[in-house]
Design a protein around this motif. Structure first.
Motif, PDB file in Angstrom:
ATOM      1  N   ASN A  45       1.095  -1.072   0.078  1.00 36.47           N
ATOM      2  CA  ASN A  45       0.100   0.323   0.299  1.00 36.47           C
ATOM      3  C   ASN A  45       1.229   1.336  -0.050  1.00 36.47           C
ATOM      4  O   ASN A  45       1.546   1.588   1.231  1.00 36.47           O
ATOM      5  CB  ASN A  45      -1.101  -0.041   0.819  1.00 36.47           C
TER       6      ASN A  45
ATOM      7  N   GLU B 258      -2.423  -7.585  -1.483  1.00 32.00           N
ATOM      8  CA  GLU B 258      -3.390  -6.024  -1.885  1.00 32.00           C
ATOM      9  C   GLU B 258      -2.960  -4.912  -1.646  1.00 32.00           C
ATOM     10  O   GLU B 258      -1.449  -4.402  -1.417  1.00 32.00           O
ATOM     11  CB  GLU B 258      -3.442  -5.637  -0.507  1.00 32.00           C
TER      12      GLU B 258
ATOM     13  N   ASP C  91      -1.474  -0.988  -3.546  1.00 33.74           N
ATOM     14  CA  ASP C  91      -2.486  -0.163  -3.869  1.00 33.74           C
ATOM     15  C   ASP C  91      -1.395   1.263  -3.965  1.00 33.74           C
ATOM     16  O   ASP C  91      -0.584   1.089  -3.151  1.00 33.74           O
ATOM     17  CB  ASP C  91      -3.110   0.757  -2.253  1.00 33.74           C
ATOM     18  N   HIS C  92      -2.140   1.923  -4.946  1.00 37.34           N
ATOM     19  CA  HIS C  92      -0.633   3.266  -5.333  1.00 37.34           C
ATOM     20  C   HIS C  92       0.282   2.710  -5.358  1.00 37.34           C
ATOM     21  O   HIS C  92       1.828   2.672  -5.265  1.00 37.34           O
ATOM     22  CB  HIS C  92      -0.331   4.143  -4.636  1.00 37.34           C
TER      23      HIS C  92
ATOM     24  N   THR D  52      -6.756  -7.677  -5.188  1.00 31.46           N
ATOM     25  CA  THR D  52      -6.910  -6.627  -4.843  1.00 31.46           C
ATOM     26  C   THR D  52      -6.060  -5.315  -5.603  1.00 31.46           C
ATOM     27  O   THR D  52      -5.092  -5.900  -5.165  1.00 31.46           O
ATOM     28  CB  THR D  52      -7.824  -5.375  -3.658  1.00 31.46           C
TER      29      THR D  52
ATOM     30  N   LYS E 198      -5.611  -1.016  -6.748  1.00 28.77           N
ATOM     31  CA  LYS E 198      -5.939  -0.172  -6.805  1.00 28.77           C
ATOM     32  C   LYS E 198      -4.617   0.818  -6.937  1.00 28.77           C
ATOM     33  O   LYS E 198      -3.902   1.170  -6.051  1.00 28.77           O
ATOM     34  CB  LYS E 198      -6.885  -0.043  -5.343  1.00 28.77           C
ATOM     35  N   ASN E 199      -5.835   1.659  -7.792  1.00 31.34           N
ATOM     36  CA  ASN E 199      -4.997   3.009  -8.354  1.00 31.34           C
ATOM     37  C   ASN E 199      -3.646   3.290  -8.332  1.00 31.34           C
ATOM     38  O   ASN E 199      -2.575   3.517  -7.807  1.00 31.34           O
ATOM     39  CB  ASN E 199      -5.168   3.839  -7.035  1.00 31.34           C
ATOM     40  N   SER E 200      -3.324   2.292  -9.849  1.00 30.12           N
ATOM     41  CA  SER E 200      -2.406   1.854  -9.526  1.00 30.12           C
ATOM     42  C   SER E 200      -2.017   2.024 -11.620  1.00 30.12           C
ATOM     43  O   SER E 200      -2.465   2.408 -11.798  1.00 30.12           O
ATOM     44  CB  SER E 200      -1.870  -0.064  -9.330  1.00 30.12           C
TER      45      SER E 200
ATOM     46  N   THR F 231      -7.275   2.691 -11.964  1.00 28.81           N
ATOM     47  CA  THR F 231      -6.047   1.502 -12.423  1.00 28.81           C
ATOM     48  C   THR F 231      -5.665   1.929 -13.692  1.00 28.81           C
ATOM     49  O   THR F 231      -6.711   2.081 -15.012  1.00 28.81           O
ATOM     50  CB  THR F 231      -5.776   0.422 -11.842  1.00 28.81           C
TER      51      THR F 231
END
Length: 195
Positions: free
Chosen positions: A27, A73, A75-76, A103, A105-107, A129
């Motif tokens: 994350n 997980e 994220d970024h 998961t 996200k934001n990648s 993403t």
């Protein structure tokens, strides 16, 4: 667990490549993303390889492989310049999910040869993403994918290619400048809105 701002650089390894059998939590933040990139990518972290000025290119390493029962997980996170493969060495991917719960996200998943993400089995949640500059942005073979508010761009064959699976949900995704937008096999339980 990988801390925000961490830069992980890789080169091609032995059979199998970087495989996750347990849990991977990565994350980052918008200010401190986490990078999975090539040992030759001097644009982040400088000259890690000690070999002078170099740039990363497609197939410099093998990508991330989530195995059956694993969890991930991300994220970024930035994943780029992977996709090395061949018999036993990898499947030409940025990320492969083969039975995990993953998961992302934001990648940014960019320039990883044939498949940005290959969903072979398991559960994939993909949000906000960018998946760009592959043959196939997202390849789906099995199980469940939920994709919301993503950008699929500059993938030369398909933004999304779903030849099998139980359930595919697409909401508010943007498909631009792909060879073809999407292929979705008829037996898949498919829902979509706002794409």
């Amino acid at each position: 667990t990988i801390e925000p701002g961490t830069i992980i650089k890789a080169r091609t390894t032995g059979l199998g490549g970087p495989s996750i059998y347990g849990q991977l939590i990565a994350n980052g933040t918008s200010e401190l993303p986490i990078y999975f990139t090539s040992i030759y990518d001097d644009s982040v972290g400088g000259d890690t390889g000690g070999d002078g000025s170099t740039s990363g290119t497609v197939k410099d390493w093998q990508g991330l492989y989530f195995k059956e029962g694993s969890t991930g997980e991300l994220d970024h996170v930035v994943i780029r310049y992977s996709g090395y493969g061949g018999y036993g060495f990898g499947d030409y991917v940025g990320v492969e999910n083969n039975g995990g719960t993953l998961t992302i996200k934001n990648s940014l998943i960019d320039q990883n040869n044939q498949h940005g993400i290959w969903q072979r089995a398991g559960t994939l949640v993909l949000e906000n993403t960018i998946i760009s500059n592959h043959l196939f942005g997202l390849t789906m073979w099995s199980d469940t994918v939920t994709a919301t508010s993503n950008s699929f761009s500059l993938n030369s064959q398909y933004g999304l290619h779903a030849s099998g699976g139980d359930s595919l949900s697409l909401t508010d995704n943007n498909f631009t400048n792909n060879g073809q937008t999407a292929y979705i096999a008829a037996p898949i339980n498919f829902s979509h809105t706002g794409n």
